[in-house]
Design an enzyme around this catalytic site. Structure first.
Site, short mmCIF file in Angstrom:
data_model
loop_
_atom_site.label_atom_id
_atom_site.label_comp_id
_atom_site.label_asym_id
_atom_site.label_seq_id
_atom_site.Cartn_x
_atom_site.Cartn_y
_atom_site.Cartn_z
N GLU A 115 1.31 -47.11 -68.27
CA GLU A 115 2.75 -46.81 -67.83
C GLU A 115 3.37 -47.85 -67.16
O GLU A 115 2.49 -48.83 -66.61
CB GLU A 115 2.53 -45.57 -67.20
N ASP B 30 -6.11 -34.45 -62.40
CA ASP B 30 -6.50 -35.76 -62.43
C ASP B 30 -6.23 -36.20 -61.05
O ASP B 30 -5.17 -35.92 -60.51
CB ASP B 30 -5.70 -36.65 -63.54
#
Length: 296
Positions: A100, A9
């Protein structure tokens, strides 16, 4: 069994070229597109273009700042979807929500309200025709999100971060796998192969449109050669790195100790473990995958 694909990613902190990741073995890439309702990754277009050039499958992710607000979640999702469409992210791929702590995103507002907002975000993406998933660390998902509700709605769709150790990791140690229901991808390191990029491995087949190789039937197929089960095996240097080590398995497929490359071992037996041909070396239950070794 699903393909165990390596996935990276990338965001603005990574290169616009995916060449090094492809060369290291990554077959899929998840590109950060957006954050909140105002930021988009200026490198995303070039990262996607490079990934396609290197024949990598491209997904996308959004970094959340909505916390537990349903209205803000919907607004961020619409911003994300619009960017995904502009950059021609295929609807055969996944749009991931990165939820997050960071950049003002709060995860401590209560499991019910957190989950409600996350579901609202995912619904906007899903209704736009994309596959959807949720990313976060294992602790956050266990403590602050009702993942069972999400998995019930969207199936195996969790992308979970959990590292055996900090620092470089090249291959995942499944002894440290964060056992949770609904895990599609495991992020096992933040420094894969020394490339300063997150390393992930798929637990679920994410690509349903792979082109399968078509084999023409021959009039008479030759009988397969018997597997040579004894002899001497050599473990060569891998990726030109003399410090590279190869991890052994036992006969049940559990990972054991590492051995150094550029070493020679006596072979006592050969068989298939975890779908891989392996050689038993030494006199103990220690098997080296044949892809890392060759009989001499």
């Amino acid at each position: 069994m699903a393909n165990r694909d390596y996935v990276v990613d990338v965001a603005v902190y990574q290169s616009t070229s995916m060449s090094a990741y492809k060369h290291a073995g990554a077959r899929q890439v998840i590109v950060k597109l957006t954050e909140g309702t105002g930021y988009f990754n200026p490198k995303a277009h070039y990262q996607i273009k490079s990934a396609h050039y290197h024949h990598m499958y491209v997904h996308a992710y959004h970094f959340a700042t909505f916390g537990s607000s349903v209205s803000r979640a919907k607004a961020e999702a619409k911003f994300f979807v619009a960017r995904a469409k502009k950059l021609n992210v295929s609807k055969k791929r996944y749009l991931w929500l990165d939820w997050e702590t960071g950049d003002g995103n709060s995860v401590v507002n209560g499991t019910y309200s957190n989950t409600k907002a996350i579901m609202a975000f995912m619904k906007v993406c899903h209704d736009a025709g994309y596959k959807v998933g949720l990313y976060s660390g294992a602790y956050v998902l266990r403590q602050h999100v009702d993942t069972s509700t999400i998995v019930k709605k969207y199936g195996t769709c969790l992308w979970v971060a959990s590292y055996a150790t900090m620092g470089r990791i090249d291959t995942p140690n499944f002894n440290y796998f964060p056992s949770m229901d609904g895990v599609a991808i495991w992020q096992f390191t933040d420094n894969w192969c020394g490339l300063n990029v997150d390393g992930n491995i798929t637990l679920k087949e994410l690509i349903t449109d792979r082109k399968l190789a078509v084999h023409k039937k021959s009039a008479e197929r030759p009988k397969p050669k018997p597997i040579k089960k004894t002899g001497i095996v050599y473990v060569p240097v891998i990726n030109r790195n003399p410090d590279y080590k190869v991890r052994l398995l036992d006969s049940k497929g559990k990972y054991q100790k590492y051995i150094r490359t550029s070493t020679t071992w006596k072979v006592w037996d050969a068989k298939t473990i975890r779908g891989m041909k392996c050689y038993r070396i030494g006199t103990d239950e220690q098997w080296v995958p044949a892809k890392f070794a060759k009989l001499i």
